[in-house]
Design a protein around this motif. Structure first.
Motif, PDB file in Angstrom:
ATOM      1  N   ALA A  25      11.997 101.699  77.908  1.00 63.76           N
ATOM      2  CA  ALA A  25      11.392 100.277  77.959  1.00 63.76           C
ATOM      3  C   ALA A  25      10.371 100.180  79.032  1.00 63.76           C
ATOM      4  N   MET A  26      10.688 100.719  80.120  1.00 66.75           N
ATOM      5  CA  MET A  26       9.840 100.629  81.290  1.00 66.75           C
ATOM      6  C   MET A  26       8.769 101.625  81.073  1.00 66.75           C
ATOM      7  N   LEU A  27       8.888 102.725  80.265  1.00 67.11           N
ATOM      8  CA  LEU A  27       7.760 103.532  80.104  1.00 67.11           C
ATOM      9  C   LEU A  27       6.684 103.022  79.176  1.00 67.11           C
ATOM     10  N   ILE A  28       6.952 102.133  78.126  1.00 63.08           N
ATOM     11  CA  ILE A  28       6.184 101.558  77.241  1.00 63.08           C
ATOM     12  C   ILE A  28       5.267 100.694  77.994  1.00 63.08           C
ATOM     13  N   PHE A  29       5.811  99.992  78.817  1.00 61.72           N
ATOM     14  CA  PHE A  29       4.772  99.150  79.844  1.00 61.72           C
ATOM     15  C   PHE A  29       4.170  99.952  80.866  1.00 61.72           C
ATOM     16  N   ALA A  30       4.803 101.080  81.110  1.00 56.37           N
ATOM     17  CA  ALA A  30       3.806 101.786  82.163  1.00 56.37           C
ATOM     18  C   ALA A  30       2.719 102.521  81.412  1.00 56.37           C
ATOM     19  N   VAL A  31       2.805 102.595  80.075  1.00 56.19           N
ATOM     20  CA  VAL A  31       1.543 103.395  79.458  1.00 56.19           C
ATOM     21  C   VAL A  31       0.674 101.896  78.826  1.00 56.19           C
ATOM     22  N   LEU A  32       0.979 101.033  78.339  1.00 60.37           N
ATOM     23  CA  LEU A  32       0.220 100.006  77.869  1.00 60.37           C
ATOM     24  C   LEU A  32      -0.625  99.471  79.027  1.00 60.37           C
ATOM     25  N   ILE A  33      -0.196  99.104  80.272  1.00 61.57           N
ATOM     26  CA  ILE A  33      -0.887  98.643  81.503  1.00 61.57           C
ATOM     27  C   ILE A  33      -2.104  99.586  81.666  1.00 61.57           C
ATOM     28  N   PRO A  34      -1.995 100.581  81.844  1.00 58.73           N
ATOM     29  CA  PRO A  34      -3.310 101.365  81.909  1.00 58.73           C
ATOM     30  C   PRO A  34      -4.314 101.437  80.696  1.00 58.73           C
ATOM     31  N   VAL A  35      -3.660 101.232  79.609  1.00 60.30           N
ATOM     32  CA  VAL A  35      -4.588 101.244  78.588  1.00 60.30           C
ATOM     33  C   VAL A  35      -5.270 100.035  78.303  1.00 60.30           C
ATOM     34  N   PHE A  36      -4.811  98.625  78.770  1.00 61.14           N
ATOM     35  CA  PHE A  36      -5.284  97.387  78.772  1.00 61.14           C
ATOM     36  C   PHE A  36      -6.395  97.450  80.080  1.00 61.14           C
ATOM     37  N   ALA A  37      -6.112  98.167  81.175  1.00 61.52           N
ATOM     38  CA  ALA A  37      -6.980  98.422  82.313  1.00 61.52           C
ATOM     39  C   ALA A  37      -8.339  99.127  81.742  1.00 61.52           C
ATOM     40  N   TYR A  38      -7.876  99.979  80.932  1.00 64.79           N
ATOM     41  CA  TYR A  38      -9.088 100.915  80.228  1.00 64.79           C
ATOM     42  C   TYR A  38     -10.029 100.142  79.733  1.00 64.79           C
ATOM     43  N   VAL A  39      -9.497  99.595  78.613  1.00 64.36           N
ATOM     44  CA  VAL A  39     -10.227  98.663  77.887  1.00 64.36           C
ATOM     45  C   VAL A  39     -11.153  97.416  78.628  1.00 64.36           C
ATOM     46  N   ASN A  40     -10.551  96.880  79.730  1.00 61.27           N
ATOM     47  CA  ASN A  40     -11.218  95.736  80.353  1.00 61.27           C
ATOM     48  C   ASN A  40     -12.112  96.327  81.262  1.00 61.27           C
ATOM     49  N   VAL A  41     -11.979  97.668  81.703  1.00 60.77           N
ATOM     50  CA  VAL A  41     -13.133  98.301  82.300  1.00 60.77           C
ATOM     51  C   VAL A  41     -14.362  98.412  81.436  1.00 60.77           C
ATOM     52  N   GLY A  42     -14.087  99.077  80.212  1.00 63.92           N
ATOM     53  CA  GLY A  42     -15.151  99.245  79.159  1.00 63.92           C
ATOM     54  C   GLY A  42     -15.812  97.836  78.828  1.00 63.92           C
ATOM     55  N   LEU A  43     -15.098  96.805  78.639  1.00 61.53           N
ATOM     56  CA  LEU A  43     -15.793  95.478  78.432  1.00 61.53           C
ATOM     57  C   LEU A  43     -16.381  94.887  79.420  1.00 61.53           C
ATOM     58  N   ALA A  44     -15.940  95.340  80.871  1.00 61.96           N
ATOM     59  CA  ALA A  44     -16.780  94.655  81.964  1.00 61.96           C
ATOM     60  C   ALA A  44     -18.293  95.408  82.063  1.00 61.96           C
ATOM     61  N   LYS A  45     -18.268  96.655  81.816  1.00 60.30           N
ATOM     62  CA  LYS A  45     -19.442  97.587  82.101  1.00 60.30           C
ATOM     63  C   LYS A  45     -20.406  97.646  80.805  1.00 60.30           C
ATOM     64  N   ASP A  46     -19.748  97.663  79.643  1.00 62.50           N
ATOM     65  CA  ASP A  46     -20.647  97.800  78.620  1.00 62.50           C
ATOM     66  C   ASP A  46     -20.591  96.811  77.401  1.00 62.50           C
ATOM     67  N   GLY A  47     -19.534  95.889  77.630  1.00 70.84           N
ATOM     68  CA  GLY A  47     -19.360  94.897  76.609  1.00 70.84           C
ATOM     69  C   GLY A  47     -18.680  95.467  75.331  1.00 70.84           C
ATOM     70  N   THR A  48     -18.094  96.395  75.669  1.00 71.40           N
ATOM     71  CA  THR A  48     -17.689  97.227  74.189  1.00 71.40           C
ATOM     72  C   THR A  48     -16.275  97.851  74.552  1.00 71.40           C
ATOM     73  N   VAL A  49     -15.404  98.166  73.591  1.00 76.60           N
ATOM     74  CA  VAL A  49     -14.083  98.875  73.808  1.00 76.60           C
ATOM     75  C   VAL A  49     -14.520 100.316  73.796  1.00 76.60           C
ATOM     76  N   PRO A  50     -14.063 101.033  75.017  1.00 76.21           N
ATOM     77  CA  PRO A  50     -14.470 102.382  75.354  1.00 76.21           C
ATOM     78  C   PRO A  50     -14.237 103.498  74.182  1.00 76.21           C
ATOM     79  N   ALA A  51     -14.977 104.311  73.728  1.00 72.99           N
ATOM     80  CA  ALA A  51     -14.764 105.310  72.639  1.00 72.99           C
ATOM     81  C   ALA A  51     -13.395 106.092  72.852  1.00 72.99           C
ATOM     82  N   GLY A  52     -13.219 106.454  73.943  1.00 66.58           N
ATOM     83  CA  GLY A  52     -12.130 107.443  74.270  1.00 66.58           C
ATOM     84  C   GLY A  52     -10.537 106.670  74.412  1.00 66.58           C
TER      85      GLY A  52
END
Length: 461
Positions: A25-52
């Motif tokens: 259960a903790m591992l699921i959160f440990a994976v989801l948090i960086p993924v949401f951070a990845y999307v957040n960075v892409g939206l902040a820099k380019d306004g789109t979800v990163p392709a990768g």
């Protein structure tokens, strides 16, 4: 034959649950948090979800899933929090490195290489759990580990220095490696094996002075030898971080083994005296201390590295400027992806986010210390406290240098900063701690019930 006679097999194991579902259960959160951070960075820099984002999500999830399955199979009673915390820190480190890759002025992209090294680190983690069945096997290699550690510490002396410090070796086809990261684990193995045998002699005191039990003169030999070796590393390699880690680790383990406060006092006095002595003639150390004491002094047309990091922390405030919305490009030239990645963390997620990450490190260290307390054998106790102490010292040295608490040492933040040697070594460190934890928490098998014939033999005179 009675029914009790036929029941001669051992009745399973009794005790605490394995907690593997909690880990999942903790591992699921440990994976989801960086993924949401990845999307957040892409939206902040380019306004789109990163392709990768899909590939990153699957890759990190696959690594975490395989690691969990191996732990469930080969270390079922290991601590349930170490793997999720390590995965979360490693995942966030990849995100911050990728975020810094978006600044062209900060050089070539390093996130793909860091992902490759992280995968290799997890593979090393799996290999240790699968093939190291019992951590006590490492005790057989006490003196061999000492030789290997000395070779690793001395090797960078024969290679060119980088930014004033000789902490790297170059291997054709593999690039540069930092052997000090691996040496900290091997040194902990040596110290654990050595102190387990010598702790009684080292605990003896000849006299009491000002409330402290002073060790005997002949027992001062080991700490003086380690002190001299740490000074040699500092003098010939100008590696302040490794020398501090090396000597500090020995003093911590010596105190735990002997329970003598006098060793801590001697260690602090020798450490301070040696640092002052080396700083009188070593220019690299003098520069680090000078920049620490005078952070706002103009240096080559600008301010010092410490001041630039302070500006980043101040710009972030309490809640931060937002992922991908900081000004990391302004701290050009001070290794923002490695030594100073905490400056980017403090700027973009603020004091709140930085404290959350430091609390993750603190929790990981606490679980290591709890493992040491739960270990049933003295070697396991000393090894667990040594590995946890080495990890804690490295976090303190790096975070203290970046925030201006102590002079900068040039070490990398475990899991978070760019560095293949660091991420591989720290995954190996966590694997050994999990192996010790599994042995400590594994319940003993219940005794087999006695048969009627055995009971008759016991009662009959």
């Amino acid at each position: 034959m009675s029914s009790s006679t036929t029941n001669t097999t051992t009745i399973g194991t009794i005790g605490a649950p394995s907690r593997r579902n909690t880990e999942l259960a903790m591992l699921i959160f440990a994976v989801l948090i960086p993924v949401f951070a990845y999307v957040n960075v892409g939206l902040a820099k380019d306004g789109t979800v990163p392709a990768g984002v899909l590939g990153y999500s699957l890759g990190l999830g696959l690594l975490a899933g395989v690691a969990h399955l191996v732990v469930r199979k080969w270390a079922p009673y290991a601590d349930p929090l170490m793997l999720p915390i390590s995965t979360l820190l490693n995942g966030l480190g990849l995100i911050f490195i990728w975020r810094l890759d978006q600044e062209p002025s900060l050089g070539k992209a390093m996130a793909p290489n860091q992902l490759m090294w992280s995968t290799l680190g997890v593979a090393f983690f799996l290999a240790i759990l699968i093939f190291l069945k019992d951590h006590r096997v490492l005790q057989r290699y006490t003196y061999i580990s000492m030789v290997v550690a000395l070779v690793l510490l001395v090797a960078p002396m024969f290679f060119p220095g980088v930014n004033g410090a000789k902490i790297w070796i170059t291997i054709p086809g593999l690039g540069s490696l930092q052997p000090g990261e691996f040496a900290k684990i091997i040194i902990a193995i040596f110290f654990a094996g050595y102190l387990m045998v010598k702790r009684d002699a080292l605990a003896l005191a000849s006299r009491r002075f000002m409330g402290l039990y002073l060790p005997r003169g002949r027992d001062l030999g080991p700490i003086l030898v380690i002190w001299a070796l740490s000074l040699m590393i500092l003098v010939f390699e100008t590696d302040l971080g490794t020398s501090l880690l090396f000597f500090g680790l020995f003093v911590v383990m010596l105190y735990v083994a002997t329970e003598r406060t006098s060793w801590i006092v001697f260690g602090l006095l020798l450490s301070a005296g040696g640092a002052v002595a080396v700083a009188t003639f070593e220019s690299h150390v003098q520069t680090r201390v000078h920049n620490w004491l005078n952070p706002l002094e103009l240096l080559n047309g600008g301010v010092t590295e410490t001041a630039q990091a302070m500006y980043s922390f101040g710009s972030g405030g309490i809640l931060g400027s937002g992922l991908g919305q900081g000004y990391s490009r302004l701290i050009l030239g001070i290794a923002p992806k490695s030594d100073y990645i905490l400056a980017t963390v403090g700027e973009e997620v603020g004091l709140a986010g930085l404290m959350a990450i430091l609390l993750l490190y603190g929790l990981l260290i606490e679980r290591g210390i709890r493992t040491a307390l739960a270990a049933r054998d003295p070697f396991g106790k000393l090894l667990a406290i040594g590995l946890s102490g080495a990890f804690a010292l490295q976090v303190f040295v790096v975070a203290g240098g970046v925030t201006g608490l102590i002079p900068l040492t040039g070490m990398t933040m475990p899991f978070l900063a760019q560095g293949g040697s660091s991420v591989i070594a720290n995954w190996a460190l966590v694997a050994i701690l999990l192996r010790i934890s599994d042995t400590a928490r594994r319940p003993a098998p219940a005794p087999a019930p006695s048969t009627d014939a055995e009971m008759t033999q016991v009662v009959r005179p």
